[in-house]
Design a protein around this motif. Structure first.
Motif, PDB file in Angstrom:
ATOM      1  N   LYS A  16       0.907  -1.143  -0.050  1.00 17.13           N
ATOM      2  CA  LYS A  16       0.125  -0.026   0.078  1.00 17.13           C
ATOM      3  C   LYS A  16       0.877   1.113   0.119  1.00 17.13           C
ATOM      4  CE  LYS A  16      -4.160   0.329   1.933  1.00 17.13           C
ATOM      5  NZ  LYS A  16      -5.206   0.762   3.051  1.00 17.13           N
ATOM      6  N   ASP A  17       0.655   2.020  -0.953  1.00 14.01           N
ATOM      7  CA  ASP A  17       1.377   3.299  -1.095  1.00 14.01           C
ATOM      8  C   ASP A  17       0.874   4.499  -0.152  1.00 14.01           C
ATOM      9  OD1 ASP A  17       2.393   5.863  -1.733  1.00 14.01           O
ATOM     10  OD2 ASP A  17       2.932   5.149  -3.842  1.00 14.01           O
ATOM     11  N   LEU A  18       1.201   4.807   0.810  1.00 15.23           N
ATOM     12  CA  LEU A  18       0.770   5.868   1.874  1.00 15.23           C
ATOM     13  C   LEU A  18       0.247   7.211   1.057  1.00 15.23           C
ATOM     14  CD1 LEU A  18       0.574   7.047   4.636  1.00 15.23           C
ATOM     15  CD2 LEU A  18       2.612   8.059   4.515  1.00 15.23           C
ATOM     16  N   TYR A  19       1.134   7.614   0.127  1.00  6.75           N
ATOM     17  CA  TYR A  19       0.847   8.737  -0.674  1.00  6.75           C
ATOM     18  C   TYR A  19      -0.408   8.680  -1.638  1.00  6.75           C
ATOM     19  CZ  TYR A  19       4.496  10.676   2.014  1.00  6.75           C
ATOM     20  OH  TYR A  19       5.244  10.979   3.087  1.00  6.75           O
ATOM     21  N   THR A  22      -4.028   5.916   0.376  1.00  3.64           N
ATOM     22  CA  THR A  22      -4.567   6.168   1.903  1.00  3.64           C
ATOM     23  C   THR A  22      -5.530   7.574   1.838  1.00  3.64           C
ATOM     24  OG1 THR A  22      -2.917   7.135   2.918  1.00  3.64           O
ATOM     25  CG2 THR A  22      -2.739   4.609   2.719  1.00  3.64           C
ATOM     26  N   TRP A  23      -5.830   7.797   2.972  1.00  2.00           N
ATOM     27  CA  TRP A  23      -6.536   9.287   3.082  1.00  2.00           C
ATOM     28  C   TRP A  23      -5.468  10.581   2.876  1.00  2.00           C
ATOM     29  CZ3 TRP A  23      -4.353  12.802   6.494  1.00  2.00           C
ATOM     30  CH2 TRP A  23      -3.569  12.003   7.415  1.00  2.00           C
ATOM     31  N   VAL A  24      -4.058  10.114   2.895  1.00  2.60           N
ATOM     32  CA  VAL A  24      -3.191  11.134   2.688  1.00  2.60           C
ATOM     33  C   VAL A  24      -3.269  11.689   1.610  1.00  2.60           C
ATOM     34  CG1 VAL A  24      -0.886  11.961   2.715  1.00  2.60           C
ATOM     35  CG2 VAL A  24      -1.635  10.091   4.549  1.00  2.60           C
ATOM     36  N   ARG A  25      -3.681  10.911   0.246  1.00  2.00           N
ATOM     37  CA  ARG A  25      -3.705  11.371  -0.998  1.00  2.00           C
ATOM     38  C   ARG A  25      -4.698  12.716  -1.073  1.00  2.00           C
ATOM     39  NH1 ARG A  25      -8.069   9.873  -4.386  1.00  2.00           N
ATOM     40  NH2 ARG A  25      -9.203   8.117  -3.137  1.00  2.00           N
ATOM     41  N   TYR A  26      -5.560  12.879  -0.250  1.00  2.00           N
ATOM     42  CA  TYR A  26      -6.594  13.875  -0.210  1.00  2.00           C
ATOM     43  C   TYR A  26      -5.804  15.240   0.250  1.00  2.00           C
ATOM     44  CZ  TYR A  26      -9.924  10.515  -0.794  1.00  2.00           C
ATOM     45  OH  TYR A  26     -10.845   9.433  -1.320  1.00  2.00           O
ATOM     46  N   ASP A  60       5.324  12.849  -1.487  1.00  2.00           N
ATOM     47  CA  ASP A  60       5.525  11.968  -2.405  1.00  2.00           C
ATOM     48  C   ASP A  60       6.763  11.721  -3.288  1.00  2.00           C
ATOM     49  OD1 ASP A  60       4.099   9.580  -3.692  1.00  2.00           O
ATOM     50  OD2 ASP A  60       3.197  10.891  -5.243  1.00  2.00           O
ATOM     51  N   ALA A  61       6.967  12.849  -3.689  1.00  2.53           N
ATOM     52  CA  ALA A  61       8.480  12.787  -4.520  1.00  2.53           C
ATOM     53  C   ALA A  61       9.585  12.222  -3.782  1.00  2.53           C
ATOM     54  CB  ALA A  61       8.959  13.865  -5.177  1.00  2.53           C
ATOM     55  N   ILE A  62       9.696  12.500  -2.376  1.00  2.00           N
ATOM     56  CA  ILE A  62      10.774  12.129  -1.585  1.00  2.00           C
ATOM     57  C   ILE A  62      10.432  10.525  -1.463  1.00  2.00           C
ATOM     58  CG2 ILE A  62      11.726  12.032   0.772  1.00  2.00           C
ATOM     59  CD1 ILE A  62      11.275  15.252   0.559  1.00  2.00           C
ATOM     60  N   ASP A  63       9.370  10.244  -1.223  1.00  2.00           N
ATOM     61  CA  ASP A  63       9.217   8.729  -0.930  1.00  2.00           C
ATOM     62  C   ASP A  63       9.301   7.887  -2.176  1.00  2.00           C
ATOM     63  OD1 ASP A  63       7.588   6.488   0.741  1.00  2.00           O
ATOM     64  OD2 ASP A  63       6.082   6.776  -1.062  1.00  2.00           O
ATOM     65  N   LYS A  64       9.012   8.478  -3.455  1.00  2.45           N
ATOM     66  CA  LYS A  64       9.217   7.589  -4.482  1.00  2.45           C
ATOM     67  C   LYS A  64      10.908   7.330  -4.737  1.00  2.45           C
ATOM     68  CE  LYS A  64       5.043   6.915  -4.876  1.00  2.45           C
ATOM     69  NZ  LYS A  64       4.685   7.256  -3.398  1.00  2.45           N
ATOM     70  N   GLY A  65      11.446   8.586  -4.276  1.00  5.53           N
ATOM     71  CA  GLY A  65      13.044   8.482  -4.278  1.00  5.53           C
ATOM     72  C   GLY A  65      13.583   7.588  -3.431  1.00  5.53           C
ATOM     73  N   ARG A  66      12.873   7.610  -2.427  1.00  5.30           N
ATOM     74  CA  ARG A  66      13.507   6.477  -1.397  1.00  5.30           C
ATOM     75  C   ARG A  66      13.080   5.138  -1.592  1.00  5.30           C
ATOM     76  NH1 ARG A  66      11.373   9.541   4.056  1.00  5.30           N
ATOM     77  NH2 ARG A  66      13.116  10.965   4.351  1.00  5.30           N
ATOM     78  N   LYS A  67      12.073   4.735  -2.180  1.00  2.61           N
ATOM     79  CA  LYS A  67      11.688   3.543  -2.689  1.00  2.61           C
ATOM     80  C   LYS A  67      12.611   3.129  -4.053  1.00  2.61           C
ATOM     81  CE  LYS A  67       6.829   3.241  -1.301  1.00  2.61           C
ATOM     82  NZ  LYS A  67       5.576   3.503  -1.704  1.00  2.61           N
ATOM     83  N   ALA A  68      13.102   4.113  -4.700  1.00  5.28           N
ATOM     84  CA  ALA A  68      13.871   3.886  -5.971  1.00  5.28           C
ATOM     85  C   ALA A  68      15.287   3.304  -5.445  1.00  5.28           C
ATOM     86  CB  ALA A  68      13.802   4.885  -6.844  1.00  5.28           C
ATOM     87  N   ALA A 177       7.052  -4.021  -6.565  1.00  6.33           N
ATOM     88  CA  ALA A 177       6.042  -4.695  -6.030  1.00  6.33           C
ATOM     89  C   ALA A 177       4.908  -3.650  -5.539  1.00  6.33           C
ATOM     90  CB  ALA A 177       6.519  -5.176  -4.674  1.00  6.33           C
ATOM     91  N   SER A 178       4.511  -2.794  -6.413  1.00  6.80           N
ATOM     92  CA  SER A 178       3.774  -1.637  -6.240  1.00  6.80           C
ATOM     93  C   SER A 178       3.027  -1.430  -7.534  1.00  6.80           C
ATOM     94  CB  SER A 178       4.409  -0.358  -5.717  1.00  6.80           C
ATOM     95  OG  SER A 178       3.395   0.658  -5.691  1.00  6.80           O
ATOM     96  N   ASP A 179       1.543  -1.546  -7.533  1.00  5.04           N
ATOM     97  CA  ASP A 179       0.748  -1.310  -8.520  1.00  5.04           C
ATOM     98  C   ASP A 179      -0.098   0.118  -8.313  1.00  5.04           C
ATOM     99  OD1 ASP A 179      -0.578  -2.128 -10.876  1.00  5.04           O
ATOM    100  OD2 ASP A 179      -2.214  -3.149  -9.818  1.00  5.04           O
ATOM    101  N   SER A 180       0.435   1.005  -7.707  1.00  9.82           N
ATOM    102  CA  SER A 180      -0.108   2.303  -7.562  1.00  9.82           C
ATOM    103  C   SER A 180       0.130   3.162  -8.733  1.00  9.82           C
ATOM    104  CB  SER A 180       0.520   2.926  -6.323  1.00  9.82           C
ATOM    105  OG  SER A 180       0.290   2.220  -5.106  1.00  9.82           O
ATOM    106  N   THR A 181      -0.738   4.192  -8.987  1.00 10.22           N
ATOM    107  CA  THR A 181      -0.499   5.154 -10.196  1.00 10.22           C
ATOM    108  C   THR A 181      -0.377   6.388  -9.404  1.00 10.22           C
ATOM    109  OG1 THR A 181      -2.738   5.470 -10.232  1.00 10.22           O
ATOM    110  CG2 THR A 181      -1.941   3.728 -11.696  1.00 10.22           C
ATOM    111  N   ALA A 182       0.003   7.307 -10.239  1.00  6.89           N
ATOM    112  CA  ALA A 182       0.505   8.857  -9.834  1.00  6.89           C
ATOM    113  C   ALA A 182      -0.918   9.441  -9.638  1.00  6.89           C
ATOM    114  CB  ALA A 182       1.320   9.674 -10.510  1.00  6.89           C
ATOM    115  N   THR A 183      -2.003   8.930  -9.973  1.00  9.56           N
ATOM    116  CA  THR A 183      -3.157  10.051  -9.831  1.00  9.56           C
ATOM    117  C   THR A 183      -3.755   9.877  -8.430  1.00  9.56           C
ATOM    118  OG1 THR A 183      -4.546   8.016 -10.543  1.00  9.56           O
ATOM    119  CG2 THR A 183      -3.674   9.390 -12.315  1.00  9.56           C
ATOM    120  N   LYS A 184      -4.421  11.202  -8.449  1.00  2.25           N
ATOM    121  CA  LYS A 184      -5.052  11.149  -7.164  1.00  2.25           C
ATOM    122  C   LYS A 184      -6.437  10.320  -7.172  1.00  2.25           C
ATOM    123  CE  LYS A 184      -5.246  15.508  -7.305  1.00  2.25           C
ATOM    124  NZ  LYS A 184      -5.609  17.111  -7.026  1.00  2.25           N
TER     125      LYS A 184
END
Length: 186
Positions: A16-19, A22-26, A60-68, A177-184
């Motif tokens: 699950k991608d926090l950004y 979850t509710w954080v995307r709002y 979100d950008a920092i999170d994706k950088g850490r995952k990369a 291992a993530s199937d998330s998209t960048a869309t809100k």
């Protein structure tokens, strides 16, 4: 299922991608809500809503950088993967979550207030609340077209600069291992 359970295809379930999941995307909607309320609240609060949305985009950008940074590398170096993940996510989110929707809601509300002033005799407070309702109700309808347009824009420009071997953090791939998209929108 437990954290190490596998799906029916034998691969681990998507994390699950926090950004994005979850509710954080709002929080990315904060500036659209601020723009919708512009006729009713001080402009400083509208700008504060942009601060919240920008903080979301940056996180979100920092999170994706850490995952990369922890993903397995291919031919391209880890620092390039991290840079691409951060830049792609930040640019995508800045356009699709802040700049374009903020401008769009601002113009919808401005047009609504203008048209209500020209076509009704409603008192100003009623026109302002109506404009806010119009702006808030427009948010769900603008998300998908904006997201798709930003995907097209980045696919046609910035993403062409990326090597095919470098994972992109926008619509295409996020992290292993993530199937998330960048869309809100989900």
């Amino acid at each position: 299922m437990g954290p190490h359970a596998q799906d029916s295809h034998g691969s681990p379930p998507a994390q699950k991608d926090l950004y994005r999941d979850t509710w954080v995307r709002y929080l990315g909607y904060a500036n659209e809500v601020g723009e919708a309320f512009r006729a009713l609240i001080p402009v400083k609060l509208v700008w504060a809503s942009y601060g919240v949305a920008t903080a979301y985009v940056t996180a979100d950008a920092i999170d994706k950088g850490r995952k990369a940074a922890v993903s397995p590398t291919k031919d391209t170096g880890r620092s390039v993967q991290v840079a691409v993940a951060v830049v792609d996510t930040f640019v995508w989110q800045a356009l699709a979550s802040v700049a374009i929707p903020g401008f769009t809601i601002n113009r919808i509300c401005a047009a609504s207030l203008y048209l209500l002033a020209k076509s009704t005799r409603w008192p100003l407070p009623v026109r302002r609340w109506t404009t806010t309702a119009v702006g808030l109700s427009a948010i769900p309808f603008i998300i998908t077209p904006i997201d798709r347009s930003v995907d097209f824009l980045l696919d046609s420009s910035l993403r062409k600069l990326y090597s095919e071997d470098v994972p992109k953090s926008g619509k295409h791939t996020v992290a292993p291992a993530s199937d998330s998209t960048a869309t809100k929108s989900t």
